[in-house]
Design an enzyme around this catalytic site. Sequence first.
Site, mmCIF file in Angstrom:
data_model
loop_
_atom_site.group_PDB
_atom_site.id
_atom_site.type_symbol
_atom_site.label_atom_id
_atom_site.label_comp_id
_atom_site.label_asym_id
_atom_site.label_seq_id
_atom_site.Cartn_x
_atom_site.Cartn_y
_atom_site.Cartn_z
ATOM 1 N N GLY A 229 28.534 41.258 34.664
ATOM 2 C CA GLY A 229 28.647 40.458 35.828
ATOM 3 C C GLY A 229 28.128 39.080 35.566
ATOM 4 C CD GLU A 270 27.698 48.671 30.359
ATOM 5 O OE1 GLU A 270 28.028 48.454 31.487
ATOM 6 O OE2 GLU A 270 27.169 49.835 30.260
ATOM 7 N N PRO A 271 28.543 43.112 28.416
ATOM 8 C CG PRO A 271 27.675 41.317 26.858
ATOM 9 C CD PRO A 271 27.627 42.864 27.156
ATOM 10 N N GLY A 272 31.739 41.627 29.119
ATOM 11 C CA GLY A 272 33.099 41.372 28.833
ATOM 12 C C GLY A 272 33.100 39.900 28.843
ATOM 13 N NE ARG A 309 40.344 37.126 35.997
ATOM 14 C CZ ARG A 309 39.482 36.091 36.342
ATOM 15 N NH1 ARG A 309 40.263 34.870 36.229
ATOM 16 N NH2 ARG A 309 38.736 36.222 37.108
ATOM 17 C CE1 TYR A 313 40.549 41.194 40.670
ATOM 18 C CE2 TYR A 313 41.335 39.953 38.551
ATOM 19 C CZ TYR A 313 41.058 41.285 39.377
ATOM 20 O OH TYR A 313 40.742 42.362 38.739
ATOM 21 C CB CYS A 339 62.391 37.928 40.875
ATOM 22 S SG CYS A 339 63.565 36.905 39.582
ATOM 23 C CD GLU A 340 56.289 40.185 42.842
ATOM 24 O OE1 GLU A 340 55.239 40.198 43.633
ATOM 25 O OE2 GLU A 340 56.739 41.066 42.527
ATOM 26 C CE1 TYR A 367 38.190 42.900 32.641
ATOM 27 C CE2 TYR A 367 37.104 40.918 32.886
ATOM 28 C CZ TYR A 367 37.069 42.661 32.559
ATOM 29 O OH TYR A 367 35.755 43.008 32.535
#
Length: 421
Positions: A229, A270-272, A309, A313, A339-340, A367
């Site tokens: 996080g 557990e860092p991503g 993203r 988000y 196409c949107e 991500y």
Amino acid sequence: MPAPYQLQGIPTTTIADEFGLPLYVYDADKIIDQINRFRAAFSGSPGREINLRIKYATKALTNLSILKLMRMQGVEVDVVSVNEARLALLAGYTPEQIMYTPSGNAWPEIQEAIQMGLRLNVDSLPLLEQVGNTYGHTVPVCLRINPSVADGGNLKIQTGHADSKFGIPHALRADIARMVVHYGIVVEGLHVHTGSDFKSARTFLQGAEVLFDLAGDYPDLKFIDFGSGFKVAYREGDHVTDMAELGTAITDAFSAFCDRYGRALELWFEPGKFLVSEAGHLLVGVNVVKQHPTRTFVQVDSGLNHLIRPMMYDAYHEIVNLSNPMGTPTTYDVVGYICETDTFATNRDLPEVRPGDVLSIENAGAYGFSMASTYNLRPRPAEVLVYEGTPHLIRQRDTFEDLTRGMVDVAMLNEELIIKN
Ligand SMILES: *Cc1c(COP(=O)(O)O)cnc(C)c1O
């Protein structure tokens, strides 16, 4: 010029020329820097060294070469699927170095993970019961605790709504303990990962205290896992986690806990995003610049199929004009070709953008590719890792054959066509 114009001394536009667009480029030096920063923050103080284990969250950027780089740096892995574990094994990890953290995964997959010898993080009471019932004391587990439910009402941990499905509620403490005793389950770790973008060490420590308190129920622990996080800056002035401050606060609290517990446990994270986000740049080419009465659109050869993203988000990603850095500042909407509605940035000031320019979308390491799709039957970009001054292709761009592999040409439908003609 600084990154992203150059990566390890190589002009980014040269990398774009060599490998084509759109392209994901990752800077290994930046990943290694972040690992070292992380380690420095949680190493403890002289005489109170912390036995730290970093478990890279594979889902942030899922690529064989990235996992090998992590392994060379002494970083282990956290996986959320058996396929991620398979990739980690290919990268040379041993099963014990792989933490498997399911979230409501099917029982057959859990059993497969156990047979592979992965470490198991248990995220629900029903799963704990199933593991206990099937394997008894033979499969040690880590318990994923959701601390958001306060015990006694004096603890309020901020967690996002999306996080509520995760873990075993701390309020079920007595039920967990009863089940563990009943089946003789060996609990070797306690875990918390709320996913909340905590703002201060204090917020984080409240979650930590829940685990420290719960640890009293389990005398055979080997580690405490604080998940992740950790935020990175997406734009100038963003609040980011102060790693040094957080590190000191957590390692002090952890050392004090170990004293109370009677043994020095391992401290896991557990860092991503923290390890790979800033290392990644999505390079895109400008197809069209078109002026509408109220705004000017920059249309690029990429979209939400490559980096979701911004749309998913509302994430802000810095954009850099690599090929015209000295152009006159102009305000644009940078949009994708899907196409949107497919917008990377709205009302963004960039040096004048011309068709054919190369833009870099920043902070694209985490991500980005791992959430990419083939929507609109568009290929996913190639990926390049710049390692020790040389760009290496670490994943090929999808081809038309890749995109249609698995589609079945049903014979009956062919007959139908012949009849109708
Ligand atoms: C996604 C995930 C992480 C990584 O989170 P970041 O915010 O990218 O650091 C860590 N642990 C678990 C269990 C996860 O699911």
